[in-house]
Design a protein around this motif. Structure first.
Motif, PDB file in Angstrom:
ATOM      1  N   ALA A  93       0.816  -1.220   0.000  1.00  0.00           N
ATOM      2  CA  ALA A  93       0.000   0.000   0.000  1.00  0.00           C
ATOM      3  C   ALA A  93       0.848   1.268   0.000  1.00  0.00           C
ATOM      4  CB  ALA A  93      -0.917   0.019   1.222  1.00  0.00           C
ATOM      5  N   GLY A  94       2.152   1.116   0.101  1.00  0.00           N
ATOM      6  CA  GLY A  94       3.025   2.279   0.181  1.00  0.00           C
ATOM      7  C   GLY A  94       3.128   3.019  -1.130  1.00  0.00           C
ATOM      8  N   PRO A  95       3.747   4.198  -1.115  1.00  0.00           N
ATOM      9  CA  PRO A  95       3.856   5.016  -2.337  1.00  0.00           C
ATOM     10  C   PRO A  95       4.659   4.330  -3.419  1.00  0.00           C
ATOM     11  CG  PRO A  95       5.230   5.890  -0.554  1.00  0.00           C
ATOM     12  CD  PRO A  95       4.397   4.819   0.043  1.00  0.00           C
ATOM     13  N   ARG A  96       4.238   4.549  -4.643  1.00  0.00           N
ATOM     14  CA  ARG A  96       4.938   4.017  -5.814  1.00  0.00           C
ATOM     15  C   ARG A  96       5.372   5.179  -6.701  1.00  0.00           C
ATOM     16  NH1 ARG A  96       3.624  -1.678  -6.246  1.00  0.00           N
ATOM     17  NH2 ARG A  96       2.836  -2.233  -4.183  1.00  0.00           N
ATOM     18  N   ASP A  97       6.450   4.974  -7.451  1.00  0.00           N
ATOM     19  CA  ASP A  97       6.952   6.023  -8.340  1.00  0.00           C
ATOM     20  C   ASP A  97       5.963   6.372  -9.444  1.00  0.00           C
ATOM     21  OD1 ASP A  97       9.283   6.097  -6.889  1.00  0.00           O
ATOM     22  OD2 ASP A  97      10.384   4.754  -8.233  1.00  0.00           O
ATOM     23  N   TYR A  98       5.134   5.377  -9.843  1.00  0.00           N
ATOM     24  CA  TYR A  98       4.249   5.564 -10.983  1.00  0.00           C
ATOM     25  C   TYR A  98       2.816   5.915 -10.584  1.00  0.00           C
ATOM     26  CZ  TYR A  98       3.334   0.726  -9.600  1.00  0.00           C
ATOM     27  OH  TYR A  98       3.060  -0.401  -8.878  1.00  0.00           O
ATOM     28  N   ALA A  99       2.547   6.134  -9.302  1.00  0.00           N
ATOM     29  CA  ALA A  99       1.166   6.401  -8.874  1.00  0.00           C
ATOM     30  C   ALA A  99       1.162   7.390  -7.722  1.00  0.00           C
ATOM     31  CB  ALA A  99       0.469   5.103  -8.458  1.00  0.00           C
ATOM     32  N   ASP A 100       0.127   8.234  -7.694  1.00  0.00           N
ATOM     33  CA  ASP A 100       0.002   9.231  -6.642  1.00  0.00           C
ATOM     34  C   ASP A 100      -0.642   8.666  -5.380  1.00  0.00           C
ATOM     35  OD1 ASP A 100       1.115  11.197  -8.269  1.00  0.00           O
ATOM     36  OD2 ASP A 100      -0.842  11.749  -9.098  1.00  0.00           O
ATOM     37  N   GLY A 101      -1.527   7.699  -5.553  1.00  0.00           N
ATOM     38  CA  GLY A 101      -2.250   7.151  -4.412  1.00  0.00           C
ATOM     39  C   GLY A 101      -2.207   5.641  -4.414  1.00  0.00           C
ATOM     40  N   THR A 102      -3.100   5.041  -3.650  1.00  0.00           N
ATOM     41  CA  THR A 102      -3.172   3.594  -3.577  1.00  0.00           C
ATOM     42  C   THR A 102      -4.616   3.160  -3.500  1.00  0.00           C
ATOM     43  OG1 THR A 102      -2.529   1.615  -2.304  1.00  0.00           O
ATOM     44  CG2 THR A 102      -2.960   3.628  -1.060  1.00  0.00           C
ATOM     45  N   TRP A 103      -4.911   1.995  -4.100  1.00  0.00           N
ATOM     46  CA  TRP A 103      -6.237   1.419  -3.957  1.00  0.00           C
ATOM     47  C   TRP A 103      -6.304   0.542  -2.709  1.00  0.00           C
ATOM     48  CZ3 TRP A 103      -6.373  -3.878  -3.906  1.00  0.00           C
ATOM     49  CH2 TRP A 103      -5.251  -4.539  -4.442  1.00  0.00           C
ATOM     50  N   ILE A 104      -5.143   0.269  -2.092  1.00  0.00           N
ATOM     51  CA  ILE A 104      -5.140  -0.557  -0.882  1.00  0.00           C
ATOM     52  C   ILE A 104      -5.372   0.383   0.304  1.00  0.00           C
ATOM     53  CG2 ILE A 104      -3.928  -2.343   0.416  1.00  0.00           C
ATOM     54  CD1 ILE A 104      -2.189  -2.843  -2.039  1.00  0.00           C
ATOM     55  N   THR A 105      -6.608   0.806   0.437  1.00  0.00           N
ATOM     56  CA  THR A 105      -6.995   1.757   1.470  1.00  0.00           C
ATOM     57  C   THR A 105      -6.939   1.099   2.845  1.00  0.00           C
ATOM     58  OG1 THR A 105      -9.311   1.121   1.275  1.00  0.00           O
ATOM     59  CG2 THR A 105      -8.542   2.902  -0.173  1.00  0.00           C
ATOM     60  N   SER A 106      -7.122   1.900   3.872  1.00  0.00           N
ATOM     61  CA  SER A 106      -7.128   1.366   5.226  1.00  0.00           C
ATOM     62  C   SER A 106      -8.212   0.301   5.397  1.00  0.00           C
ATOM     63  CB  SER A 106      -7.346   2.500   6.225  1.00  0.00           C
ATOM     64  OG  SER A 106      -7.449   1.993   7.546  1.00  0.00           O
ATOM     65  N   SER A 107      -9.390   0.540   4.809  1.00  0.00           N
ATOM     66  CA  SER A 107     -10.468  -0.446   4.931  1.00  0.00           C
ATOM     67  C   SER A 107     -10.117  -1.739   4.207  1.00  0.00           C
ATOM     68  CB  SER A 107     -11.782   0.125   4.396  1.00  0.00           C
ATOM     69  OG  SER A 107     -11.695   0.420   3.010  1.00  0.00           O
ATOM     70  N   MET A 108      -9.428  -1.630   3.066  1.00  0.00           N
ATOM     71  CA  MET A 108      -8.997  -2.832   2.351  1.00  0.00           C
ATOM     72  C   MET A 108      -7.951  -3.586   3.161  1.00  0.00           C
ATOM     73  SD  MET A 108     -10.402  -3.446  -0.732  1.00  0.00           S
ATOM     74  CE  MET A 108      -9.313  -3.871  -2.091  1.00  0.00           C
ATOM     75  N   GLN A 109      -7.011  -2.860   3.744  1.00  0.00           N
ATOM     76  CA  GLN A 109      -5.996  -3.531   4.552  1.00  0.00           C
ATOM     77  C   GLN A 109      -6.639  -4.305   5.696  1.00  0.00           C
ATOM     78  OE1 GLN A 109      -2.433  -1.237   5.619  1.00  0.00           O
ATOM     79  NE2 GLN A 109      -3.030   0.281   4.098  1.00  0.00           N
ATOM     80  N   GLN A 110      -7.563  -3.669   6.402  1.00  0.00           N
ATOM     81  CA  GLN A 110      -8.204  -4.338   7.534  1.00  0.00           C
ATOM     82  C   GLN A 110      -9.017  -5.548   7.080  1.00  0.00           C
ATOM     83  OE1 GLN A 110      -7.456  -3.669  10.727  1.00  0.00           O
ATOM     84  NE2 GLN A 110      -5.981  -2.297   9.730  1.00  0.00           N
ATOM     85  N   ALA A 111      -9.640  -5.446   5.897  1.00  0.00           N
ATOM     86  CA  ALA A 111     -10.430  -6.564   5.383  1.00  0.00           C
ATOM     87  C   ALA A 111      -9.550  -7.768   5.085  1.00  0.00           C
ATOM     88  CB  ALA A 111     -11.185  -6.138   4.125  1.00  0.00           C
ATOM     89  N   TYR A 112      -8.394  -7.540   4.488  1.00  0.00           N
ATOM     90  CA  TYR A 112      -7.534  -8.669   4.122  1.00  0.00           C
ATOM     91  C   TYR A 112      -6.746  -9.186   5.320  1.00  0.00           C
ATOM     92  CZ  TYR A 112      -8.961  -8.197  -0.657  1.00  0.00           C
ATOM     93  OH  TYR A 112      -9.737  -8.177  -1.794  1.00  0.00           O
ATOM     94  N   ILE A 113      -6.490  -8.340   6.290  1.00  0.00           N
ATOM     95  CA  ILE A 113      -5.916  -8.838   7.537  1.00  0.00           C
ATOM     96  C   ILE A 113      -6.911  -9.779   8.212  1.00  0.00           C
ATOM     97  CG2 ILE A 113      -5.238  -8.148   9.874  1.00  0.00           C
ATOM     98  CD1 ILE A 113      -3.967  -5.635   8.555  1.00  0.00           C
ATOM     99  N   ALA A 114      -8.196  -9.427   8.183  1.00  0.00           N
ATOM    100  CA  ALA A 114      -9.223 -10.334   8.725  1.00  0.00           C
ATOM    101  C   ALA A 114      -9.263 -11.632   7.935  1.00  0.00           C
ATOM    102  CB  ALA A 114     -10.587  -9.650   8.697  1.00  0.00           C
ATOM    103  N   MET A 115      -9.118 -11.536   6.607  1.00  0.00           N
ATOM    104  CA  MET A 115      -9.075 -12.752   5.792  1.00  0.00           C
ATOM    105  C   MET A 115      -7.876 -13.619   6.182  1.00  0.00           C
ATOM    106  SD  MET A 115     -11.457 -13.036   3.267  1.00  0.00           S
ATOM    107  CE  MET A 115     -10.763 -13.525   1.674  1.00  0.00           C
ATOM    108  N   HIS A 116      -6.739 -12.971   6.443  1.00  0.00           N
ATOM    109  CA  HIS A 116      -5.544 -13.723   6.832  1.00  0.00           C
ATOM    110  C   HIS A 116      -5.750 -14.402   8.180  1.00  0.00           C
ATOM    111  CE1 HIS A 116      -1.387 -14.769   7.513  1.00  0.00           C
ATOM    112  NE2 HIS A 116      -1.347 -14.008   8.595  1.00  0.00           N
ATOM    113  N   ARG A 117      -6.340 -13.691   9.114  1.00  0.00           N
ATOM    114  CA  ARG A 117      -6.520 -14.254  10.456  1.00  0.00           C
ATOM    115  C   ARG A 117      -7.486 -15.427  10.462  1.00  0.00           C
ATOM    116  NH1 ARG A 117      -6.691  -8.391  13.618  1.00  0.00           N
ATOM    117  NH2 ARG A 117      -4.423  -8.088  13.643  1.00  0.00           N
TER     118      ARG A 117
END
Length: 251
Positions: A111-135
């Motif tokens: 989810a960190g910054p990339r040279d080719y993009a200004d933002g990220t689609w891996i938002t905080s809500s997405m991160q929490q959702a996939y962390i729940a999937m992992h758990r």
């Protein structure tokens, strides 16, 4: 002054995460694959989506958007291209690889910054959702280490014997390729025939990804996405090295 055509999407009910998704063949051609909006990012909803050939992708400030593009990019693990330069990197750099050792660190790095993009689609809500999937045992990570330092990796979702790749990152050259090589070698040994990589990129194509018509992709995953998973396979087996000459001989 006239406005352009209005897009009307099916709106998913957040109270019924296991309700069927709309038929992917109803997805819009432009933007390619946009199928539905709304709903939630609960574990049941996400599992339902991946088994249906659908995935979430949206930016901060947007509603949850669900996609099923045509064509669909996939990688058959047995066809992963182990180029000579990648073999040399694996052999000589002394990196180590683990599975599921640092899932949260991997998704944060993706989810960190990339040279080719200004933002990220891996938002905080997405991160929490996939962390729940992992758990709950449904999402997994591959980590590449240079000593104690995490230098690359990837994460994705396992449904049946289909691995749905979500994102990868590199802090050193070839680190994400090394992660995918180790994952592919293990998936072959476990009998997992397909990795869904969603969208075609030059990087993935160089590693063996191909595209399938959406209808063919949906037909292929219909059985494998509901197959029994190999019990607790998410540990690196040192015997399953991607340098094994009997596994992959691509130049």
């Amino acid at each position: 002054m006239t406005s352009g055509p209005q897009i009307t999407l099916p709106w998913l009910d957040p109270e019924h995460p296991e309700a069927p998704f709309p038929d992917p063949e109803r997805a819009l051609p432009d933007p390619n694959g946009l199928l539905a909006a709304g709903g939630d990012l609960s574990v049941p909803r996400l599992l339902n989506a991946y088994r249906s050939g659908v995935f979430p992708w949206f930016e901060a400030g947007q509603p949850i958007l669900w996609w099923s593009p045509d064509p669909r990019a996939v990688l058959e693990p047995a066809q992963f291209r182990m180029h000579r330069s990648l073999k040399k990197a694996i052999r000589n750099r002394g990196y180590t690889v683990s599975f599921d050792r640092a899932f949260e660190a991997v998704i944060q790095a993706c989810a960190g910054p990339r040279d080719y993009a200004d933002g990220t689609w891996i938002t905080s809500s997405m991160q929490q959702a996939y962390i729940a999937m992992h758990r709950t045992g449904h999402a997994h990570s591959v980590e590449v280490w240079d000593g104690p330092r995490l230098i690359g990796g990837l994460y994705g979702v396992a449904v049946g014997r289909l691995f749905c790749g979500e994102s990868m990152f590199s802090r050193e050259r070839d680190a994400s390729k090394i992660a995918l090589a180790w994952l592919s070698r293990h998936l072959v040994a476990w009998g997992w025939p397909l990795v869904d990589v969603q969208m075609e990129t030059g990087h993935l194509c160089s590693l063996g990804a191909i595209t399938l018509p959406r209808r063919e992709f949906i037909a292929r995953i219909r059985e494998i996405a509901h197959a029994p998973e190999v019990p607790e396979p998410w540990r690196v087996d040192p015997a399953l090295s991607p340098l094994d000459p009997d596994w992959n001989t691509a130049p």
